[in-house]
Design a protein around this motif. Sequence first.
Motif, short mmCIF file in Angstrom:
data_model
loop_
_atom_site.label_atom_id
_atom_site.label_comp_id
_atom_site.label_asym_id
_atom_site.label_seq_id
_atom_site.Cartn_x
_atom_site.Cartn_y
_atom_site.Cartn_z
N SER A 107 0.81 -1.22 0.00
CA SER A 107 0.00 0.00 0.00
C SER A 107 0.85 1.27 0.00
CB SER A 107 -0.90 0.01 1.23
OG SER A 107 -0.09 -0.07 2.38
N GLY A 108 2.16 1.10 0.06
CA GLY A 108 3.05 2.24 0.22
C GLY A 108 2.88 3.38 -0.77
N PHE A 109 2.60 3.02 -2.02
CA PHE A 109 2.56 4.07 -3.04
C PHE A 109 1.43 5.07 -2.84
CE2 PHE A 109 5.66 1.47 -5.01
CZ PHE A 109 6.47 2.38 -5.63
N ASN A 110 0.37 4.65 -2.19
CA ASN A 110 -0.70 5.60 -1.90
C ASN A 110 -0.23 6.68 -0.95
OD1 ASN A 110 -2.55 4.32 -3.41
ND2 ASN A 110 -3.33 3.04 -1.76
N ASP A 111 0.77 6.32 -0.13
CA ASP A 111 1.24 7.24 0.90
C ASP A 111 2.23 8.27 0.38
OD1 ASP A 111 -0.27 5.77 2.62
OD2 ASP A 111 1.39 4.52 3.30
N LEU A 112 2.76 8.01 -0.82
CA LEU A 112 3.80 8.90 -1.33
C LEU A 112 3.37 10.36 -1.36
CD1 LEU A 112 5.77 7.65 -4.47
CD2 LEU A 112 6.66 8.57 -2.35
N LEU A 113 2.11 10.57 -1.65
CA LEU A 113 1.64 11.94 -1.81
C LEU A 113 1.32 12.60 -0.47
CD1 LEU A 113 -0.74 11.42 -4.86
CD2 LEU A 113 1.65 12.13 -4.88
N ARG A 114 1.36 11.81 0.58
CA ARG A 114 0.98 12.37 1.88
C ARG A 114 2.13 12.39 2.87
NH1 ARG A 114 -3.78 9.28 0.75
NH2 ARG A 114 -2.88 7.49 1.80
N LEU A 115 3.35 12.33 2.38
CA LEU A 115 4.50 12.26 3.27
C LEU A 115 4.80 13.61 3.91
CD1 LEU A 115 7.04 10.07 1.28
CD2 LEU A 115 5.48 9.38 3.09
#
Length: 289
Positions: A107-115
């Motif tokens: 699921s990591g890639f969904n988080d890229l924009l919210r780092l």
Amino acid sequence: MKDQAEGLRNLVQTQGDKGTRTTRIITVTSGKGGVGKSNFTLNFALSLQSLGYKVLVFDADIGLANIDVLMGVSSTYSLYHLLKKDKTIWEIIQKGSNDLEFIAGGSGFNDLLRLTEEELDYFAEQVMQLNGYVDFIIFDTGAGLSKETLKFILAAEEAIVVTTPEPTSITDAYAIIKMVNSMGHDVSFKLVINRVTDAREGKQTADKISLVAKQFLNIHIPTLGFVDDDPVVSKAVKRQIPFSIAFPYSTATKSIKTLTDNYIKGYRVIETPSTGVKSFLNKMLKLLK
Ligand SMILES: Nc1ncnc2c1ncn2[C@@H]1O[C@H](COP(=O)(O)OP(=O)(O)OP(=O)(O)O)[C@@H](O)[C@H]1O
Ligand SMILES: [Mg+2]
């Protein structure tokens, strides 16, 4: 507002290369899902590896058929652990078939924009270390054009678009090319036509896309090659062994080998020299701002 990416940009500029190789980054994508991206990525990576290149597969797919599943290995750590600053880049790199190195997506890639700024700093600092470590980093993206996938395509400079001869797949492949082109980014696209009955069908499919791209976008889209529609692919997926390993003499494997040879020939005479991880991160940072 403070420029979130400033620290990172400094870091990218000051860090030196860790290895001796020129790292090239390729994104594998498609408009329509299920056209064979993951199988292509994996077997193309193995084929490059068998020619003596060092390859890292980065699984950016949050769908079902993940790279680790296709190799029958379970992944302990994924990109998620890197983004959460739990692990270093070296700790999330795992080995699969024929010792192929890969990073599991999850699921990591969904988080890229919210780092947060700190997490983003850590991410870039860690990924930066891959510069010079491998010859190729290949990103396998998920179905459809998500915001994350688009960023990877834009930052990677080189994108392999996989399509089948089906009209829906062709239309969606063209839609991706058109969208990236409309954003004014200079991405080098290459076509792979998967699941063809023969070379003629492959060529006809490729021509449809490249003619429209030439006519309406005025860009040249070369074809990397065709992969035959071959029942061994599905068998290999069920056995969780990459088809080029399970069925080395199959037509699908032969097509991948020919295609890899084509790629390497073009790679040597490439007009734009490889810009590596540094350029990738610089572009990514601008896009994440
Ligand atoms: N060359 C081929 N010949 C026959 N079947 C194929 C071929 N390539 C792919 N397939 C079939 O298509 C299925 C989906 O392939 P794959 O998972 O690689 O697609 P994908 O594009 O990565 O999908 P997603 O968009 O969900 O990530 C495979 O499990 C296999 O059954
Ligand atoms: Mg996939």
